[in-house]
Design a protein around this motif. Structure first.
Motif, PDB file in Angstrom:
ATOM      1  N   ALA A 120       0.817  -1.217   0.000  1.00 50.25           N
ATOM      2  CA  ALA A 120       0.000   0.000   0.000  1.00 50.25           C
ATOM      3  C   ALA A 120       0.852   1.269   0.000  1.00 50.25           C
ATOM      4  CB  ALA A 120      -0.927   0.006   1.213  1.00 50.25           C
ATOM      5  N   ARG A 167      -5.079   3.023   2.268  1.00 48.82           N
ATOM      6  CA  ARG A 167      -5.807   2.795   1.014  1.00 48.82           C
ATOM      7  C   ARG A 167      -7.065   3.659   0.952  1.00 48.82           C
ATOM      8  NH1 ARG A 167      -4.160  -1.866  -1.830  1.00 48.82           N
ATOM      9  NH2 ARG A 167      -2.533  -3.048  -0.739  1.00 48.82           N
ATOM     10  N   SER A 171      -7.803   6.507  -1.930  1.00 52.50           N
ATOM     11  CA  SER A 171      -8.975   6.420  -2.805  1.00 52.50           C
ATOM     12  C   SER A 171      -9.789   7.701  -2.827  1.00 52.50           C
ATOM     13  CB  SER A 171      -9.877   5.255  -2.362  1.00 52.50           C
ATOM     14  OG  SER A 171     -10.302   5.446  -1.031  1.00 52.50           O
ATOM     15  N   ASP A 179     -14.725  -0.874   1.848  1.00 47.46           N
ATOM     16  CA  ASP A 179     -13.428  -0.569   2.450  1.00 47.46           C
ATOM     17  C   ASP A 179     -13.598  -0.037   3.873  1.00 47.46           C
ATOM     18  OD1 ASP A 179     -12.040  -1.320   0.138  1.00 47.46           O
ATOM     19  OD2 ASP A 179     -12.329   0.657  -0.757  1.00 47.46           O
TER      20      ASP A 179
END
Length: 532
Positions: A120, A167, A171, A179
């Motif tokens: 990540a 993450r 995004s 998520d």
């Protein structure tokens, strides 16, 4: 070409995993399983309902039962009868096979969490490889993975939590609710593995709020309408994400509280806080005060409360200190406190009084308590991570002077035969791996973190990228880690293992800045680096 790219990505992933697994494989083959003293024994042998009541996080108490049960069945199938448990033990009995399965599972989970985080952080393979090698060179995380105790589960899920949060930040507006659900599950497990992990609820809202403040500050220096519009959109996104993160944190707190209380209610006790019992270890600083100063402090604390039960406990504490009783263990004090409350059937009344006594010291903290906490906090800042790893060998050696408390461990490979406390303690000095980071204190690591942060910001500005959200995320991680230790120093006596979350979150933040800086330096501005 797609097949060749897939094979290349698979080989690269395997190489990263091999780097991360190498210390685990060596440790499993060389070092016997370590133990977090009697606390770990309670967590893996006693009924999880009672362990939860006595203050242990329920997550590890339940999850550890799975490999222990499998190991017990394997030993029975081979015709080896497991050791007879103590009367209060519940569930699977301790066997070498069960403990080995537990340790291997912890190492694999640590490797998976580290892999997830490193992937990540950056998309450049060689940067990932460098981070994996740096990760593997530090024995801190691997030593905890090799130890029976709930701190290991907390460590693993904090890494997963940070990886998932990263993450989510990347995004932006496209973050799916799926998520957020995964993030919420990881946060719940963190809280259920260690109560102090409630502090983790704050790090993602703090990230978005700090990012919002930075975007607001940038608004004073914008030059055109397009920049103002972009900043307005970023500020709106930050506030929206902060609200979502706060709501999820509150929901996780409510769910975990309900779960803990629900589990404890299944026992014959009523669920309640035991922070006052933990605070008894913090009161050891009273022994270092002159008699006059100590008496004045206890009288000052007594004046803060109207509870006669709390005043009885303070009077008992003053009497024992005047008698020069050993308060380095809480046993003598608790025995006499139980008598004051008419026997062991009145645990709940005693716990409530202990809680009130703790709050009388803490709200607000007395000057003497703050001095003791500050002294411990400075000691933690000067401590290298190797001292935290070393403490696990000491807690493992605890068994040899307290065999009657841990009867189920007698036939385990760590303790049977010619094993001794001295041999367990010397294991760390027989292998240089445990001392590779010995010269790096937290203060020095913090300087390296600040340098990495500065280089990241300067590189992002040079590449005309917006570094504010990642900048805020890294600062929030480090600040939360320091908050962990500050809270612990106020509530409990210093122990090296309390520095684990501070070191862990600092290193995660440091690796984040290093990985992102390398990505900015070695990736063309108009293209994306290749992913695994």
């Amino acid at each position: 070409m797609p097949a060749r790219a897939a094979i290349s990505n698979l080989l690269r992933s395997c190489l990263l995993l091999l780097c991360l697994l190498a210390p685990s494989a060596w440790m499993i083959a060389t070092i016997p399983p370590l133990w977090r003293d009697y606390d770990a024994y309670v967590q893996v042998t006693h009924n999880p309902l009672l362990s939860t009541f006595w203050g242990h996080g329920p997550a590890y108490c339940y999850i550890a039962k799975v490999p222990l049960f499998a190991g017990e069945q394997w030993e029975r199938w081979r015709g080896r009868a497991p050791a007879v448990p103590s009367p209060e033990s519940s569930g699977p009995r301790l066997t070498d096979s069960g403990i080995r399965l537990l340790i291997v599972g912890q190492h694999l989970a640590l490797c998976g969490a580290a892999f997830y985080f490193i992937v990540a952080v950056t998309r450049l393979f060689w940067v990932r490889l460098a981070l994996a090698l740096a990760w593997a060179s530090n024995a801190l995380f691997y030593t905890f993975a090799h130890c029976v105790g709930s701190e290991t589960l907390s460590l693993i899920f904090i890494i997963l939590l940070v990886g998932k949060a990263l993450r989510l930040i990347r995004s932006g507006d496209e973050a799916a609710w799926r998520d957020w659900y995964v993030f919420a599950i990881a946060l719940c497990v963190c809280i259920l593995s260690r109560h102090l992990n409630l502090i983790l609820i704050a790090f993602l809202p703090a990230t978005f709020l700090l990012s919002w403040m930075l975007h607001c500050a940038r608004g004073f220096f914008t030059l055109n309408d397009k920049q103002r519009l972009e900043l307005r959109q970023l500020r709106a996104r930050d506030l929206r994400q902060a609200v979502i993160a706060t709501a999820i944190g509150i929901a996780c707190f409510a769910m975990t509280t309900f779960a803990v209380h629900g589990l404890a209610r299944k026992s014959r006790f009523h669920p309640h806080s035991r922070i006052g019992f933990t605070f008894l270890w913090r009161l050891h600083f009273l022994q270092e005060l002159p008699p006059d100063a100590r008496a004045a402090l206890l009288h000052k604390v007594a004046a803060r409360t109207h509870s006669p039960e709390v005043r009885k406990l303070l009077t008992l504490l003053e009497q024992m200190l005047a008698e020069r009783a050993d308060l380095m263990t809480t046993g003598p004090f608790m025995q006499r406190a139980i008598e004051l409350f008419n026997g062991p059937l009145h645990w709940e009344e005693l716990d409530r009084a202990l809680n009130q006594m703790a709050f009388a010291f803490l709200l607000p903290p007395t000057a003497e308590l703050l001095h003791a906490a500050r002294t411990d906090f400075v000691a933690v800042l000067r401590m290298p991570s190797t001292e935290i790893s070393s403490s696990l060998f000491a807690t493992t050696a605890y068994y040899f002077d307290n065999k009657e408390q841990m009867p189920g461990c007698a036939e385990l490979v760590t303790f049977r035969g010619n094993a001794s406390a001295e041999k367990i303690w010397q294991l760390q000095f027989q292998h240089r791996y445990f001392r590779l980071w010995q010269g790096l204190s937290y203060n020095r690591a913090l300087v390296a973190w600040f340098v990495a942060l500065s280089v990241f910001v300067l590189t992002a500005r040079r590449k005309k990228q917006n570094p504010r959200t990642i900048f805020a995320f890294g600062i929030a991680l480090t600040a939360v880690g320091i908050t962990f230790v500050a809270a612990t120093c106020l509530l409990d006596e210093f122990s090296p293992r309390f520095g684990l979350p501070m070191w862990q979150l600092l290193l995660l933040s440091l690796y984040l800045f290093v990985g992102r800086t390398a990505g900015l330096l070695f990736t063309p501005s108009n293209s994306e680096p290749q992913s695994l």
